[in-house]
Design a protein around this motif. Structure first.
Motif, PDB file in Angstrom:
ATOM      1  N   UNK A 182       0.826  -1.215   0.000  1.00 42.94           N
ATOM      2  CA  UNK A 182       0.000   0.000   0.000  1.00 42.94           C
ATOM      3  C   UNK A 182       0.858   1.260   0.000  1.00 42.94           C
ATOM      4  N   UNK A 183       1.888   1.292   0.844  1.00 43.89           N
ATOM      5  CA  UNK A 183       2.736   2.486   0.926  1.00 43.89           C
ATOM      6  C   UNK A 183       3.459   2.747  -0.384  1.00 43.89           C
ATOM      7  N   UNK A 184       4.035   1.704  -0.960  1.00 44.28           N
ATOM      8  CA  UNK A 184       4.779   1.882  -2.215  1.00 44.28           C
ATOM      9  C   UNK A 184       3.846   2.262  -3.349  1.00 44.28           C
ATOM     10  N   UNK A 185       2.680   1.616  -3.431  1.00 42.59           N
ATOM     11  CA  UNK A 185       1.768   1.910  -4.540  1.00 42.59           C
ATOM     12  C   UNK A 185       1.209   3.327  -4.440  1.00 42.59           C
ATOM     13  N   UNK A 186       0.774   3.725  -3.240  1.00 39.44           N
ATOM     14  CA  UNK A 186       0.289   5.104  -3.067  1.00 39.44           C
ATOM     15  C   UNK A 186       1.405   6.097  -3.367  1.00 39.44           C
ATOM     16  N   UNK A 187       2.634   5.774  -2.920  1.00 43.21           N
ATOM     17  CA  UNK A 187       3.777   6.625  -3.231  1.00 43.21           C
ATOM     18  C   UNK A 187       3.995   6.753  -4.725  1.00 43.21           C
ATOM     19  N   UNK A 188       3.834   5.644  -5.462  1.00 43.67           N
ATOM     20  CA  UNK A 188       4.020   5.691  -6.917  1.00 43.67           C
ATOM     21  C   UNK A 188       2.970   6.577  -7.582  1.00 43.67           C
ATOM     22  N   UNK A 189       1.737   6.536  -7.073  1.00 40.48           N
ATOM     23  CA  UNK A 189       0.674   7.386  -7.631  1.00 40.48           C
ATOM     24  C   UNK A 189       0.948   8.861  -7.343  1.00 40.48           C
ATOM     25  N   UNK A 190       1.464   9.154  -6.152  1.00 39.03           N
ATOM     26  CA  UNK A 190       1.810  10.541  -5.816  1.00 39.03           C
ATOM     27  C   UNK A 190       2.972  11.024  -6.682  1.00 39.03           C
ATOM     28  N   UNK A 191       3.924  10.131  -6.964  1.00 33.63           N
ATOM     29  CA  UNK A 191       5.039  10.468  -7.858  1.00 33.63           C
ATOM     30  C   UNK A 191       4.488  10.810  -9.247  1.00 33.63           C
ATOM     31  N   UNK A 192       3.551   9.993  -9.699  1.00 31.98           N
ATOM     32  CA  UNK A 192       2.909  10.219 -10.997  1.00 31.98           C
ATOM     33  C   UNK A 192       2.183  11.556 -11.015  1.00 31.98           C
ATOM     34  N   UNK A 193       1.479  11.863  -9.943  1.00 37.61           N
ATOM     35  CA  UNK A 193       0.755  13.129  -9.844  1.00 37.61           C
ATOM     36  C   UNK A 193       1.718  14.304  -9.827  1.00 37.61           C
ATOM     37  N   UNK A 194       2.779  14.203  -9.052  1.00 41.21           N
ATOM     38  CA  UNK A 194       3.751  15.291  -8.945  1.00 41.21           C
ATOM     39  C   UNK A 194       4.376  15.612 -10.294  1.00 41.21           C
TER      40      UNK A 194
END
Length: 225
Positions: free
Chosen positions: A174-186
Motif C-alpha cells: 500500500x505504501x509503495x503503490x500510493x507513493x508511486x501514484x503521488x510520484x505520478x501526480x507530482x
C-alpha cells in the motif's frame, strides 16, 4: 534505541520539509538551495538504518541517488534549459531503478496482481496517453520523445508497484503503490505547469506530492522482508 533515532530523524526531516515548502510558498530559491538536496539524503540514510531487507539495497539507493541528482538539476533549470533535460534524465534513471526493484524482489515469489489482471494496464496507458495528448501541442523538437519516454518509464514504475500486491506484505504494498501514484501526480503537475497551463501554487503542490511519494516508497520498502 531505534525508536529514539527514528523520532530524532523525523524531527530533522520535518524541519527540512517545512523550510523547503516555505521556500516554495515565498518563491525564495535561496531557501531551496539549502534544504532541497537534503531531502533524498535523509531518505537514503533512514532507509539504510531501518531496512529489513539487504538484497535490494543497491538498486534502491541508486533510485534515491538519481532522484537526488534530478532534484538538484531541476532546481537549476531556471538558469539554463539544459539542466531541465539533465534533471529529467536523472529521474528517468531513478524510475528504471524503481522498476527493477519492484519487479525483481518479493517476499513470496509467483505472479503479482497486475500479471494476474493484465487488463488493468489499460487504465495506466490511457492516463499516460491523455497526458501526452494535452502536452504535445506545447512541446517542440526533442522534447516530444524525451517527455514520452520519461512518461512511459513513470507509468511503468507505478504499474510495477501495483504488481507487488500479493508478492509482499499488505502495508508494504500500500505504501509503495500510493507513493508511486503521488510520484505520478507530482510529475504530471510539473509537465502540465511547464508545457500547458500554469497551476496555482504549482511549486508547493509539486513538492508536497513529491516528498510524500519518496517518503512513502521508502517506508514501504523498509517493511519488505
Amino acid at each position: 534505541m531505534k525508536n529514539n533515532t527514528s523520532l530524532l530523524m523525523h524531527l530533522l526531516f520535518a524541519v527540512i520539509v517545512i523550510v523547503e515548502l516555505l521556500g516554495r510558498l515565498l518563491d525564495n530559491i535561496q531557501m531551496e538551495y539549502f534544504v532541497k538536496p537534503l531531502i533524498m539524503i535523509w531518505i537514503a540514510v533512514y532507509f539504510m538504518l531501518f531496512a529489513k531487507k539487504t538484497a535490494f539495497t543497491i538498486p534502491v539507493l541508486l533510485a534515491f541517488f538519481f532522484s537526488w541528482m534530478g532534484d538538484n538539476l531541476l532546481m537549476l533549470s531556471g538558469k539554463n534549459e539544459l539542466f531541465f533535460f539533465a534533471g529529467v534524465g536523472g529521474f528517468f534513471c531513478a524510475q528504471v531503478a524503481y522498476i527493477y526493484t519492484f519487479s525483481k524482489f518479493s517476499e513470496t515469489g509467483g505472479k503479482g496482481y497486475l500479471q494476474k489482471n493484465p487488463w488493468l494496464s489499460v487504465f495506466f496507458l490511457a492516463y499516460v496517453a491523455g497526458i501526452l495528448v494535452l502536452l504535445f501541442p506545447g512541446l517542440e523538437g526533442m522534447m516530444k520523445p524525451i517527455i514520452t519516454i520519461y512518461a512511459l518509464s513513470l507509468i511503468l514504475m507505478s504499474m510495477m508497484a501495483l504488481n507487488r500486491s500479493g508478492r509482499v506484505g499488505a502495508m508494504s504494498f500500500k505504501l509503495v503503490f500510493i507513493g508511486s501514484l503521488l510520484f505520478l501526480l507530482s510529475d504530471s503537475m510539473i509537465a502540465f505547469n511547464k508545457f500547458h497551463s500554469e497551476i496555482p501554487l504549482a511549486g508547493f503542490l509539486i513538492m508536497v506530492t513529491y516528498i510524500s511519494a519518496q517518503y512513502m516508497i521508502m517506508r514501504g520498502l523498509i517493511l519488505e522482508k
